[in-house]
Motif scaffolding. Structure first.
Motif, mmCIF file in Angstrom:
data_model
loop_
_atom_site.group_PDB
_atom_site.id
_atom_site.type_symbol
_atom_site.label_atom_id
_atom_site.label_comp_id
_atom_site.label_asym_id
_atom_site.label_seq_id
_atom_site.Cartn_x
_atom_site.Cartn_y
_atom_site.Cartn_z
ATOM 1 N N LEU A 245 0.969 -1.167 0.161
ATOM 2 C CA LEU A 245 0.144 -0.134 0.064
ATOM 3 C C LEU A 245 1.008 1.271 0.150
ATOM 4 C CD1 LEU A 245 -2.901 -0.710 2.577
ATOM 5 C CD2 LEU A 245 -3.015 -0.877 0.035
ATOM 6 N N ASP A 246 0.443 2.127 -0.881
ATOM 7 C CA ASP A 246 1.038 3.350 -0.905
ATOM 8 C C ASP A 246 0.131 4.215 -0.110
ATOM 9 O OD1 ASP A 246 1.886 6.066 -1.260
ATOM 10 O OD2 ASP A 246 2.363 5.663 -3.157
ATOM 11 N N LEU A 247 0.205 4.568 1.139
ATOM 12 C CA LEU A 247 -0.774 5.152 1.896
ATOM 13 C C LEU A 247 -0.988 6.856 1.678
ATOM 14 C CD1 LEU A 247 -0.111 3.693 5.473
ATOM 15 C CD2 LEU A 247 -1.769 3.089 3.689
ATOM 16 N N PHE A 248 -0.167 7.209 0.799
ATOM 17 C CA PHE A 248 -0.465 8.675 0.258
ATOM 18 C C PHE A 248 -1.193 8.668 -0.979
ATOM 19 C CE2 PHE A 248 3.270 8.901 2.973
ATOM 20 C CZ PHE A 248 2.885 9.751 3.834
ATOM 21 N N ALA A 249 -0.860 7.618 -1.731
ATOM 22 C CA ALA A 249 -1.450 7.564 -3.234
ATOM 23 C C ALA A 249 -2.676 6.871 -3.128
ATOM 24 C CB ALA A 249 -0.601 7.170 -4.149
ATOM 25 N N GLU A 250 -2.881 5.782 -2.033
ATOM 26 C CA GLU A 250 -4.102 4.787 -2.300
ATOM 27 C C GLU A 250 -5.391 5.621 -1.935
ATOM 28 O OE1 GLU A 250 -6.561 2.203 -2.516
ATOM 29 O OE2 GLU A 250 -4.519 1.186 -2.655
ATOM 30 N N GLY A 251 -6.426 5.624 -2.910
ATOM 31 C CA GLY A 251 -7.424 6.542 -2.479
ATOM 32 C C GLY A 251 -8.735 5.506 -1.775
ATOM 33 N N HIS A 252 -8.414 4.380 -1.639
ATOM 34 C CA HIS A 252 -9.603 3.357 -1.166
ATOM 35 C C HIS A 252 -9.250 2.762 0.344
ATOM 36 C CE1 HIS A 252 -9.856 3.000 -5.593
ATOM 37 N NE2 HIS A 252 -11.094 3.079 -5.393
ATOM 38 N N PHE A 253 -8.050 2.964 0.793
ATOM 39 C CA PHE A 253 -7.750 2.316 1.928
ATOM 40 C C PHE A 253 -8.023 3.186 3.237
ATOM 41 C CE2 PHE A 253 -4.592 1.693 5.447
ATOM 42 C CZ PHE A 253 -4.961 0.200 6.030
ATOM 43 N N VAL A 254 -8.613 2.898 4.228
ATOM 44 C CA VAL A 254 -8.708 3.698 5.328
ATOM 45 C C VAL A 254 -7.965 3.003 6.574
ATOM 46 C CG1 VAL A 254 -10.464 4.742 6.948
ATOM 47 C CG2 VAL A 254 -11.032 4.430 4.543
ATOM 48 N N GLU A 255 -7.277 3.830 7.017
ATOM 49 C CA GLU A 255 -6.704 3.262 8.431
ATOM 50 C C GLU A 255 -7.504 3.055 9.603
ATOM 51 O OE1 GLU A 255 -3.963 1.709 10.625
ATOM 52 O OE2 GLU A 255 -2.999 2.637 8.800
ATOM 53 N N ALA A 256 -7.335 1.884 10.284
ATOM 54 C CA ALA A 256 -8.569 1.565 11.163
ATOM 55 C C ALA A 256 -8.279 2.475 12.307
ATOM 56 C CB ALA A 256 -8.293 -0.039 11.618
ATOM 57 N N ASP A 257 -9.328 2.558 13.314
ATOM 58 C CA ASP A 257 -9.269 3.401 14.585
ATOM 59 C C ASP A 257 -8.789 2.498 15.527
ATOM 60 O OD1 ASP A 257 -9.518 5.592 16.119
ATOM 61 O OD2 ASP A 257 -11.408 4.844 16.870
ATOM 62 N N HIS A 258 -7.771 2.966 16.457
ATOM 63 C CA HIS A 258 -7.422 1.994 17.413
ATOM 64 C C HIS A 258 -7.709 2.523 18.912
ATOM 65 C CE1 HIS A 258 -4.249 0.022 14.623
ATOM 66 N NE2 HIS A 258 -5.238 -0.677 14.312
ATOM 67 N N GLY A 259 -8.513 3.688 18.766
ATOM 68 C CA GLY A 259 -8.862 4.275 19.978
ATOM 69 C C GLY A 259 -7.645 4.828 20.638
ATOM 70 N N THR A 260 -7.936 5.166 22.067
ATOM 71 C CA THR A 260 -7.088 5.744 22.688
ATOM 72 C C THR A 260 -7.085 5.210 24.174
ATOM 73 O OG1 THR A 260 -8.736 7.418 23.453
ATOM 74 C CG2 THR A 260 -7.530 8.077 21.755
ATOM 75 N N PRO A 261 -5.887 5.424 24.971
ATOM 76 C CA PRO A 261 -5.781 4.586 26.072
ATOM 77 C C PRO A 261 -6.737 4.937 27.186
ATOM 78 C CG PRO A 261 -3.585 5.522 25.613
ATOM 79 C CD PRO A 261 -4.554 6.088 24.542
ATOM 80 N N ASP A 262 -7.525 5.920 26.957
ATOM 81 C CA ASP A 262 -8.962 6.371 28.107
ATOM 82 C C ASP A 262 -10.073 5.482 27.780
ATOM 83 O OD1 ASP A 262 -8.796 7.808 25.603
ATOM 84 O OD2 ASP A 262 -10.779 8.782 26.246
ATOM 85 N N LEU A 263 -9.989 4.587 26.797
ATOM 86 C CA LEU A 263 -11.047 3.681 26.494
ATOM 87 C C LEU A 263 -10.953 2.407 27.276
ATOM 88 C CD1 LEU A 263 -11.302 3.528 22.502
ATOM 89 C CD2 LEU A 263 -13.045 4.538 24.014
ATOM 90 N N PRO A 264 -11.778 1.639 27.567
ATOM 91 C CA PRO A 264 -11.764 0.401 28.448
ATOM 92 C C PRO A 264 -10.816 -0.482 27.776
ATOM 93 C CG PRO A 264 -14.116 0.960 28.001
ATOM 94 C CD PRO A 264 -13.391 1.932 27.149
#
Length: 499
Positions: A245-264
């Motif tokens: 993946l070229d994350l700068f050129a790739e128009g279809h890929f979305v980085e998954a959300d991994h939340g933040t440490p304040d989540l359970p």
């Protein structure tokens, strides 16, 4: 390439505006993990295509079990997607014209066929529905595209393993997204680990979501509801999968959300399994080899406190816990290994299991000799064979693994249909592998979900499935997109009428 006609899409949106639920066609459906998640999100599962006879019956039992016998048997029939046409399925199930029969198509084509299927071949099938016959190695995915073109859905979900991002030099999901663009859809995909979405299992999978351009809505992936730091092995797998993946050129890929440490934190194995009945028949000499049938209910133990996750698995609407107890809480007969399971540390893999077995063997030999019994080298060797697993330590480092009670499980695979050493129960006093129902719990199948067949087929169905909770999170996002589209259409009609 001509996109899907607006008339069909408009007709389907109008139906949803009238209050009817979106209708799902599940391809490569297995026992129904995706179907269950979509049903929980308010969709209606109208049809499934699954080649495995037992899995097809499981799907029918859970989603069409209230139908008359003849209609039920139609749903329970195994179907080969390479030989049955979409209009045949609609006709057999009495769903009418195939273009108007479904609103959403979901499924996960097996990735083994992808290695040599390139962009040109994927686009070819869009114009020539029988092009899949040219290259049978790619026919499963090409058939999926064929079904999309024939059914003209409002939305699409595709699920697959991380290797689909880097398979034989192809980013298969990227190529799928490009073809769906040509067919009139906006497509996005993401690599998501289910542990961030309250599934007690660290399971990396690629999910592609597409909606028809006529809906005029975008695509959002669900935000993480839990937070954790994945073990290094998972990070390595993700890096390899994302290599192309070229994350700068790739128009279809979305980085998954991994939340933040304040989540359970993540849902743990103990939260997922701790309320289930202990199994000790093997320790009492009451367990024998052979097929395990689901004919003996085991009552739930009385427990003051039940985790939120366990309560959700017991109380899932439409799949509530059976009143007389669990019928699939059964395990494999592994008489050699109980002592090893008990003595292994939590989180230990096969090298540690093998070392534990050798230590137990040495202690047993010393104990016999200390009691005055003289053992020949042959007798020691026979004891070694009886007590120590024969697999080379370097060849099977991940073959065995003992669950950690304070952390999610590792990925469940279809291989648990053959052995379950990859998921040894964390409770050392029970000294066993997980049961069928415990495997289902780790996949987020509710306790009222029925698996047809005996123990091994049930394990395999569970290992092959998409966790229903993960499917529900994605289905929620698709439902939001559909509601946004229907609300927009209603607002436009009001404005036109006012003029």
């Amino acid at each position: 390439m001509k996109p899907v006609g607006k008339g069909v899409i408009g007709s389907k949106l109008a139906r949803l505006q009238s209050g009817e639920p979106p209708r799902v066609l599940d391809l490569f459906a297995g026992c129904g993990g995706i179907s269950l998640g979509f049903q929980a999100a308010g969709f209606r599962v109208d049809a499934a295509v699954e080649i495995d006879e037992i899995a097809a019956r499981t799907h029918a039992m859970n989603f069409h079990g209230d139908l008359a016998e003849a209609a039920f048997e139609q749903h329970a029939r195994p179907r080969d997607i390479t030989s049955i046409e979409p209009d045949e399925i609609a006709s057999e199930l009495g769903l009418g014209d195939v273009e108007n029969a479904f609103d959403v198509v979901v499924g996960g084509p097996p990735c083994q066929a992808y290695a040599r299927v390139g962009r040109a071949k994927l686009r070819e099938v869009a114009d020539h529905p029988s092009a899949f016959k040219v290259d049978p190695r790619g026919n499963l995915y090409l058939r999926y595209l064929h079904y999309v073109r024939a059914t003209k859905p409002l939305a699409i979900l595709v699920e697959n393993v991380p290797d689909a991002l880097n398979y034989g030099g192809h980013n298969v999901m990227g190529e799928i997204a490009e073809v769906l663009d040509d067919l009139g859809y906006v497509a996005r995909y993401s690599l998501i680990n289910t542990a961030f979405h309250a599934v007690p299992q660290m399971r990396d999978r690629v999910f592609l979501v597409a909606v028809h351009k006529d809906l005029g809505t975008g695509i959002e992936f669900p935000k993480a509801s839990r937070h954790l730091t994945l073990p290094s092995g998972y990070e390595g797998t993700r890096s390899v999968a994302l290599k192309l993946l070229d994350l700068f050129a790739e128009g279809h890929f979305v980085e998954a959300d991994h939340g933040t440490p304040d989540l359970p934190g993540p849902v743990t194995c103990e939260e997922a399994l701790g309320d289930l009945p202990p199994i000790t028949l093997h320790l009492e000499g009451k367990l024998r080899r052979g097929a395990r049938r689901f004919d003996q209910p085991i009552p739930y133990p009385k427990r003051r406190k039940i985790s939120q996750y366990a309560r959700a698995m017991r109380d899932w609407p439409g799949f509530e816990a059976p009143a007389d107890g669990l019928r699939d809480h059964v395990i494999r007969y592994l008489p050699r290994d109980g002592a090893i399971f008990s003595a292994m540390p939590h989180g230990a893999e096969y090298p540690a299991a093998h070392a534990t077995a050798v230590r137990l063997w040495e202690e047993h030999v010393k104990s016999l000799e200390h009691s005055g019994k003289r053992l020949s080298e042959k007798e020691k060797l026979n004891l070694h064979r009886a007590m120590v697993p024969p697999y080379p330590v370097g060849s099977f480092p991940n073959r065995w693994w003992k669950l950690r009670p304070d952390f999610p499980s590792r990925t469940l695979m279809a291989h648990i249909g053959k052995d379950t050493y990859s998921h040894i129960h964390y409770d050392s006093q029970q000294a066993r592998v997980i049961s069928v129902r415990e495997a289902a719990r780790l996949q987020s199948f509710p306790d009222g979900f029925i698996f047809c067949g005996t123990m091994n087929p049930a394990y395999r169905q569970i290992g092959n499935a998409v966790p229903p909770l993960m499917a529900m999170r994605l289905a929620d996002q698709i439902m939001l997109a559909l509601r946004a589209a229907t609300a927009g259409g209603a607002a436009m009609r009001v404005a036109v009428a006012a003029e």
